[in-house]
Design an enzyme around this catalytic site. Structure first.
Site, PDB file in Angstrom:
ATOM      1  CB  CYS A   2     -25.374 -41.427  31.355  1.00 21.09           C
ATOM      2  SG  CYS A   2     -26.137 -39.823  31.505  1.00 21.09           S
ATOM      3  NE  ARG A  27     -20.032 -43.973  29.814  1.00 22.93           N
ATOM      4  CZ  ARG A  27     -19.908 -44.251  28.522  1.00 22.93           C
ATOM      5  NH1 ARG A  27     -18.903 -44.967  28.106  1.00 22.93           N
ATOM      6  NH2 ARG A  27     -20.790 -43.825  27.655  1.00 22.93           N
ATOM      7  CD1 TRP A  75     -20.886 -35.705  33.454  1.00 19.65           C
ATOM      8  CD2 TRP A  75     -22.046 -34.936  31.716  1.00 19.65           C
ATOM      9  NE1 TRP A  75     -20.228 -34.610  32.968  1.00 19.65           N
ATOM     10  CE2 TRP A  75     -20.918 -34.113  31.898  1.00 19.65           C
ATOM     11  CE3 TRP A  75     -22.927 -34.634  30.678  1.00 19.65           C
ATOM     12  CZ2 TRP A  75     -20.643 -33.015  31.088  1.00 19.65           C
ATOM     13  CZ3 TRP A  75     -22.647 -33.546  29.866  1.00 19.65           C
ATOM     14  CH2 TRP A  75     -21.520 -32.747  30.081  1.00 19.65           C
ATOM     15  CG  ASN A 101     -25.424 -42.399  27.613  1.00 15.37           C
ATOM     16  OD1 ASN A 101     -25.397 -41.168  27.653  1.00 15.37           O
ATOM     17  ND2 ASN A 101     -24.422 -43.118  27.150  1.00 15.37           N
ATOM     18  N   GLY A 102     -28.095 -40.316  26.815  1.00 10.37           N
ATOM     19  CA  GLY A 102     -28.426 -39.624  25.567  1.00 10.37           C
ATOM     20  C   GLY A 102     -29.381 -38.481  25.837  1.00 10.37           C
ATOM     21  CD  GLU A 485      -3.542 -32.580  24.692  1.00  5.99           C
ATOM     22  OE1 GLU A 485      -4.498 -31.926  24.254  1.00  5.99           O
ATOM     23  OE2 GLU A 485      -3.694 -33.578  25.434  1.00  5.99           O
ATOM     24  CE  LYS A 489      -4.637 -33.918  28.966  1.00  5.42           C
ATOM     25  NZ  LYS A 489      -5.159 -33.869  27.681  1.00  5.42           N
ATOM     26  CD  GLU A 492      -8.626 -32.018  29.450  1.00  6.00           C
ATOM     27  OE1 GLU A 492      -9.525 -32.479  28.752  1.00  6.00           O
ATOM     28  OE2 GLU A 492      -7.467 -32.483  29.441  1.00  6.00           O
ATOM     29  CG  HIS A 508      -0.446  -9.212  17.186  1.00  5.92           C
ATOM     30  ND1 HIS A 508      -0.370  -8.026  16.482  1.00  5.92           N
ATOM     31  CD2 HIS A 508       0.547  -9.993  16.705  1.00  5.92           C
ATOM     32  CE1 HIS A 508       0.610  -8.107  15.604  1.00  5.92           C
ATOM     33  NE2 HIS A 508       1.194  -9.290  15.722  1.00  5.92           N
ATOM     34  CE  LYS A 608     -10.803 -41.361  28.169  1.00  2.00           C
ATOM     35  NZ  LYS A 608      -9.615 -40.518  27.994  1.00  2.00           N
TER      36      LYS A 608
HETATM   37  C1  G6P Z   1     -13.576 -35.211  26.098  1.00  4.85           C
HETATM   38  C2  G6P Z   1     -12.340 -35.807  26.748  1.00  4.85           C
HETATM   39  C3  G6P Z   1     -11.094 -35.402  25.959  1.00  4.85           C
HETATM   40  C4  G6P Z   1     -11.230 -35.825  24.514  1.00  4.85           C
HETATM   41  C5  G6P Z   1     -12.524 -35.294  23.883  1.00  4.85           C
HETATM   42  C6  G6P Z   1     -12.792 -35.949  22.540  1.00  4.85           C
HETATM   43  O1  G6P Z   1     -13.559 -33.830  26.219  1.00  4.85           O
HETATM   44  O2  G6P Z   1     -12.222 -35.360  28.084  1.00  4.85           O
HETATM   45  O3  G6P Z   1      -9.942 -36.012  26.539  1.00  4.85           O
HETATM   46  O4  G6P Z   1     -10.126 -35.354  23.792  1.00  4.85           O
HETATM   47  O5  G6P Z   1     -13.645 -35.595  24.710  1.00  4.85           O
HETATM   48  O6  G6P Z   1     -13.077 -37.302  22.760  1.00  4.85           O
HETATM   49  P1  G6P Z   1     -12.841 -38.445  21.698  1.00  4.85           P
HETATM   50  O7  G6P Z   1     -13.275 -39.706  22.395  1.00  4.85           O
HETATM   51  O8  G6P Z   1     -13.711 -38.121  20.517  1.00  4.85           O
HETATM   52  O9  G6P Z   1     -11.390 -38.450  21.337  1.00  4.85           O
END
Ligand code: G6P
Length: 613
Positions: A2, A27, A75, A101-102, A485, A489, A492, A508, A608
């Site tokens: 949020c 966010r 959110w 938010n929370g 990673e 990507k 995501e 395996h 985010k």
């Molecule tokens: C979310 C974001 C990721 C990020 C992760 C950890 O999932 O989409 O890109 O790596 O949070 O966030 P932070 O702010 O703790 O690096």
């Protein structure tokens, strides 16, 4: 997660709030709303869906007048995305409005008590409970401020709350615990927000509220109270970066802009700490005696930051000879890890606000471990809580899928490894000097990976493979961490099923999933392991896979024979190679996502900054 914005001043609030909320879209959200006080009533407009829909409803803000207001992007946590569950929430008798938010963990108990007192609810959210609870105390004769204080004292969980009271139209109250909230000092106006870009157009003077803080403000004054309820001083910090750097600057998406910003972000992160052949981490209080006493380092993080931790295991163990264990923050906090004075807990977080990462940090501290955080957002909760902080100087990262924060976190891992190895004498001088020089050259080598020619090669590969259904990333050692990673990507932002596997593990299990046309991205950048990974490539080729290889220039020819396409990258020391390998993989995911018509900067269901567990 949020987003909150609040404004109180002489101008019309709605357009300011809508603009501020648009800067918080990164966010992640599913609905949006505003509440405006016109001096007599609290007027709410909210809707499920994009901010553009709310803006249309409000004719860009013109349809709702008043110079005081709070806005929100939601959110969903409690209750599905819907108009009713959107914020702001107005209390039953219409006197109090909140944005939240929370998560209010004891909301069910509070709700039952309030229902028994006759309060009615119109949503499934925990946030509406906050509105009704404040109104309940207000109706009992407490003033606005005291009613807010009494209500938050009853609430368990996390919250950043912006609150309006119908009868106090010149005041906004805000409180914060375990969710981010900043206060912006304006000229004849004041602001609250979840993050700086939301108000940067109006002020550069902000303070990050502390946990337990409450602020009561008008257009010309602000009083801060700490968790104990005592008046407290909160000094403004001056934000030096520009709104421009938080905007797209000619690029189609934030993600591709941030990919291109990596050479600068890495330079900014490395150069102040690399002086005359030595790593200088001035503010760090880890001395050689302490480092010698260490029996283990945990690296704790979520998402991509966790994958930096997986890279960190290989890098720190090789250079510093200390056992390293990367652990997901959500697991670490409930796993009873073995912690003590001889354990260093390295916390990695871009936002510095991720709920699980912050919880893990608190857990580590409670068990007497020393904590060191690698954080991008200055003044964020994790940065303030950890014993030591090393900042990544990536600048604001807006795209949900991280790129430049990941790369700068990895850069800090290199700095820290060299620093520790320097203190412990675990790397021979010549090898140290070589890695040091190569590290300094990384930004330039990334520039070579971002030229038009290099990008077109990746675009071509994307055009070949964007329709694939399943993708496997394979590699060994550091390359296997890069696979994690690269694969994340793609998941995501392109919504493709993809998995990352250590190449040696293929036999395996996952090899049974390889069939005609399955895409395998094979990363083989370490000359010492090249032949081993190529044997695995042959195995998948023999089962019909299409293979996209990624290797260093001098090995590209050897790879071409057994693969369908090859992306060649500049060579560096094998330990630094992940800093380069990730760049074409970020670009590949970006262009595949574009070709699949995905919303690259705001992928579905993702946020985010994940400020709830
Ligand atoms: C979310 C974001 C990721 C990020 C992760 C950890 O999932 O989409 O890109 O790596 O949070 O966030 P932070 O702010 O703790 O690096």
């Amino acid at each position: 997660m949020c987003g909150i914005v609040g404004y109180l001043g002489a101008e019309q609030a709605a357009p300011i709030l809508l603009d501020g909320l648009s800067k918080l879209e990164y966010r992640g959200y599913d609905s949006a709303g505003v509440c405006i006080s016109d001096g007599r009533d609290l007027k709410v407009a909210k809707t499920k869906g994009r901010l553009a829909k709310l803006s249309e409803l409000l004719d860009g803000g013109k349809a709702i007048t008043g110079t005081v207001g709070i806005g929100h992007t939601r959110w969903a946590t409690h209750g599905a995305p819907s108009d009713e569950n959107s914020h702001p929430h107005i209390a039953d008798s219409g006197k109090i409005a909140v944005v939240h938010n929370g998560i209010i963990e004891n909301y069910q108990q509070l709700k039952e008590k309030l229902l028994a007192k006759g309060k009615r609810f119109h949503s499934e959210t925990d946030s509406e409970v906050a509105a009704n609870l404040i109104e309940y105390f207000y109706d009992q004769g407490l003033d606005f401020q005291s009613a807010v204080r009494k209500a938050v004292d009853r609430m368990e969980g996390s919250y950043a709350l912006g609150i309006l009271c119908r009868d106090c139209p010149d005041t906004i109250a805000a409180v914060k615990k375990d969710s981010p909230l900043i206060f912006g000092f304006g000229d004849g106006c004041n602001f609250i927000a979840s993050d700086v870009p939301a108000i940067l157009k109006h002020t550069r003077k902000v303070c990050y509220l502390e946990d337990g803080d409450m602020v009561i403000f008008t257009a010309h004054s602000a009083r801060f109270y700490d968790a104990a309820g005592d008046l407290a001083e909160r000094r403004p910090e001056h934000i030096t970066w520009d709104t421009e750097s938080a905007e797209k600057g000619g690029y189609a998406h934030f993600m591709i802009k941030e990919i291109h910003e990596q050479p600068k972000a890495i330079r900014d992160t490395l150069s102040p700490r690399m002086k005359d052949g030595a790593i200088v981490l001035d503010d760090l209080s880890l001395d050689a005696a302490y480092l010698k006493s260490l029996s283990r380092i945990y690296i704790v993080a979520c998402g991509s930051a966790y994958y930096v931790g997986v890279q960190g295991k290989y890098i720190l163990e090789k250079l510093c000879k200390i056992p390293v264990e990367p652990v997901l923050a959500s697991e670490f906090r409930y796993a009873d890890p073995v912690l003590g004075k001889d354990t260093l807990v390295l916390i990695i977080s871009q936002s510095g606000e991720t709920a699980d990462t912050k919880g893990a940090l608190e857990e580590a501290k409670a068990h007497g471990a020393r904590t060191l955080a690698i954080v991008n957002v200055v003044g964020s909760a994790i940065a303030r809580l950890a014993d030591d902080v090393i900042y990544t100087w990536a600048g604001p990262e807006i795209a949900v899928a991280t790129t430049k924060a990941y790369s700068t976190q990895l850069s800090v891992i290199y700095l820290l490894s060299l620093y520790i190895s320097q203190c412990l004498g675990t790397v021979e001088r010549a090898a140290y000097d070589r890695i040091y020089r190569e590290l300094q050259a990384i930004p330039e080598k990334i520039e070579a990976l971002l030229t038009e020619e290099a990008i077109s090669r990746v675009q071509y590969c994307a055009s070949q493979y964007f329709n694939n259904r399943d993708v496997f990333y394979i590699g060994r050692n550091l390359d296997s961490a890069t696979c994690l990673e690269g694969s994340l990507k793609l998941k995501e932002i392109a919504y493709l099923h993809s998995e990352a596997y250590a190449a040696g593990e293929l036999k395996h299990g996952p090899i049974s999933l390889i069939e005609d046309g399955t895409l395998v991205v094979a990363i083989a950048t370490n000359p010492a392991l090249f032949d081993k990974t190529m044997s695995n490539v042959k195995e998948v080729k023999a089962r019909g896979a299409e293979v996209l290889g990624l290797t260093i220039e001098r090995l590209a020819y050897g790879m071409q024979r057994d693969t369908d396409s090859v992306i060649a990258i500049p060579e560096t020391d094998p330990i630094l190679q992940p800093a380069l390998s990730i760049i074409p993989l970020q670009c590949l995911a970006y262009y595949i996502a574009l070709m699949r018509g995905c919303d690259v900067d705001k992928p579905r269901n993702l946020a985010k900054s994940v400020t709830v567990e």
